[in-house]
Write a protein that holds these residues in place. Structure first.
Motif, PDB file in Angstrom:
ATOM      1  N   LYS A  84       2.335   1.722  -3.277  1.00 55.72           N
ATOM      2  CA  LYS A  84       1.246   2.344  -4.036  1.00 55.72           C
ATOM      3  C   LYS A  84       1.044   3.709  -4.159  1.00 55.72           C
ATOM      4  CE  LYS A  84      -1.717  -1.889  -4.584  1.00 55.72           C
ATOM      5  NZ  LYS A  84      -2.953  -2.630  -4.372  1.00 55.72           N
ATOM      6  N   ARG A  85       0.990   4.139  -2.776  1.00 57.47           N
ATOM      7  CA  ARG A  85       0.838   5.597  -2.665  1.00 57.47           C
ATOM      8  C   ARG A  85       2.173   6.552  -2.998  1.00 57.47           C
ATOM      9  NH1 ARG A  85      -0.804   3.731   2.124  1.00 57.47           N
ATOM     10  NH2 ARG A  85       1.154   4.433   3.201  1.00 57.47           N
ATOM     11  N   GLU A  86       3.162   5.720  -2.890  1.00 55.70           N
ATOM     12  CA  GLU A  86       4.442   6.465  -3.509  1.00 55.70           C
ATOM     13  C   GLU A  86       4.307   6.726  -4.830  1.00 55.70           C
ATOM     14  OE1 GLU A  86       9.139   5.913  -2.707  1.00 55.70           O
ATOM     15  OE2 GLU A  86       7.704   5.220  -1.039  1.00 55.70           O
ATOM     16  N   LEU A  87       4.094   5.563  -5.643  1.00 59.15           N
ATOM     17  CA  LEU A  87       4.024   5.587  -7.153  1.00 59.15           C
ATOM     18  C   LEU A  87       3.025   6.503  -7.718  1.00 59.15           C
ATOM     19  CD1 LEU A  87       4.859   4.306  -9.749  1.00 59.15           C
ATOM     20  CD2 LEU A  87       3.077   2.435  -9.374  1.00 59.15           C
ATOM     21  N   ALA A  88       1.749   6.509  -6.636  1.00 60.02           N
ATOM     22  CA  ALA A  88       0.805   7.366  -7.397  1.00 60.02           C
ATOM     23  C   ALA A  88       1.427   8.965  -7.232  1.00 60.02           C
ATOM     24  CB  ALA A  88      -0.384   7.324  -6.456  1.00 60.02           C
ATOM     25  N   GLU A  89       2.126   9.103  -6.021  1.00 55.93           N
ATOM     26  CA  GLU A  89       2.657  10.514  -5.992  1.00 55.93           C
ATOM     27  C   GLU A  89       3.764  10.910  -7.012  1.00 55.93           C
ATOM     28  OE1 GLU A  89       4.197  10.718  -1.896  1.00 55.93           O
ATOM     29  OE2 GLU A  89       2.296  10.602  -1.044  1.00 55.93           O
ATOM     30  N   ASP A  91       0.699  -1.441   0.057  1.00 55.94           N
ATOM     31  CA  ASP A  91       0.011   0.118   0.046  1.00 55.94           C
ATOM     32  C   ASP A  91       0.786   1.166  -0.116  1.00 55.94           C
ATOM     33  OD1 ASP A  91      -2.551  -1.478  -0.183  1.00 55.94           O
ATOM     34  OD2 ASP A  91      -2.674  -1.160   2.144  1.00 55.94           O
ATOM     35  N   ILE A  97       3.781   9.552 -10.046  1.00 56.65           N
ATOM     36  CA  ILE A  97       3.332   9.793 -11.158  1.00 56.65           C
ATOM     37  C   ILE A  97       2.561  11.100 -11.357  1.00 56.65           C
ATOM     38  CG2 ILE A  97       1.268   8.923 -12.687  1.00 56.65           C
ATOM     39  CD1 ILE A  97       1.952   6.006 -11.855  1.00 56.65           C
ATOM     40  N   ALA A  98       1.886  11.427 -10.255  1.00 56.26           N
ATOM     41  CA  ALA A  98       1.625  12.639 -10.270  1.00 56.26           C
ATOM     42  C   ALA A  98       2.417  13.984 -10.625  1.00 56.26           C
ATOM     43  CB  ALA A  98       0.527  13.264  -8.926  1.00 56.26           C
ATOM     44  N   ARG A 138       9.996   6.225 -11.066  1.00 58.61           N
ATOM     45  CA  ARG A 138       8.654   5.601 -11.182  1.00 58.61           C
ATOM     46  C   ARG A 138       8.770   4.164 -11.615  1.00 58.61           C
ATOM     47  NH1 ARG A 138       5.861   7.078 -16.304  1.00 58.61           N
ATOM     48  NH2 ARG A 138       7.378   5.710 -17.196  1.00 58.61           N
ATOM     49  N   GLN A 179       7.668   0.664  -9.749  1.00 62.90           N
ATOM     50  CA  GLN A 179       6.784  -0.005 -10.272  1.00 62.90           C
ATOM     51  C   GLN A 179       7.499  -1.411 -10.084  1.00 62.90           C
ATOM     52  OE1 GLN A 179       6.642   1.581 -14.131  1.00 62.90           O
ATOM     53  NE2 GLN A 179       4.711   2.287 -13.924  1.00 62.90           N
TER      54      GLN A 179
END
Length: 150
Positions: free
Chosen positions: A23-28, A20, A30-31, A96, A100
């Motif tokens: 996932k949060r780190e990856l979303a950040e 989790d 990507i943003a 990123r 991933q």
């Protein structure tokens, strides 16, 4: 009858939390990458705009050389900023990619423990069913013996 207890539940919980977090780190990331790409697009639009202005100024006959020099230097500054922005985006893209890969690895590690938990759960259900059947068999035998006593 005892309850189901998975001795590696703490490990499963840890791996879920790790996944989790990734996932949060990856979303950040990507943003952030999208924001940086947006900045690059704006810089490229400015570069194109000032290139066009420079062409227009060069075609004018009464333009002063200082204006052309100013536009050239500003254009060079924008190009340097765009190159720096591209480098920044490349670094973020590399991060990123690493995230991933880490996320895939974390998912595989979590799934391995979940499969073990599922096997243990199936074994628990099987053993419980066996025990219930044994209890039923024993009670049936006891009833049969009580009926057949003289």
């Amino acid at each position: 009858m005892k309850k189901f207890s998975f001795p590696l539940q703490f490990l499963l919980d840890y791996r879920k939390k790790k996944e989790d977090r990734l996932k949060r780190e990856l979303a950040e990331v990507i943003a952030r990458e999208e924001r940086e790409k947006s900045v690059l697009r704006e810089l490229e639009e400015k570069i194109n705009l000032y290139r066009e202005k420079l062409r227009e100024k060069k075609q004018q006959e009464d333009i002063k050389m200082c204006w052309i020099t100013y536009l050239y230097s500003y254009l060079e500054k924008l190009i340097r900023q765009a190159n720096e922005q591209r480098k920044k985006i490349r670094k973020i893209s590399e991060k990123r990619g690493k995230l991933q890969e880490a996320l895939i690895q974390a998912g595989q590690e979590r799934k391995a423990v979940e499969k073990l938990r599922e096997r243990r759960w199936a074994d628990f259900i099987y053993q419980r069913g066996k025990l219930e059947q044994q209890i039923l068999d024993e009670s049936a035998i006891a009833r049969f013996k009580n009926k057949t006593k003289p």
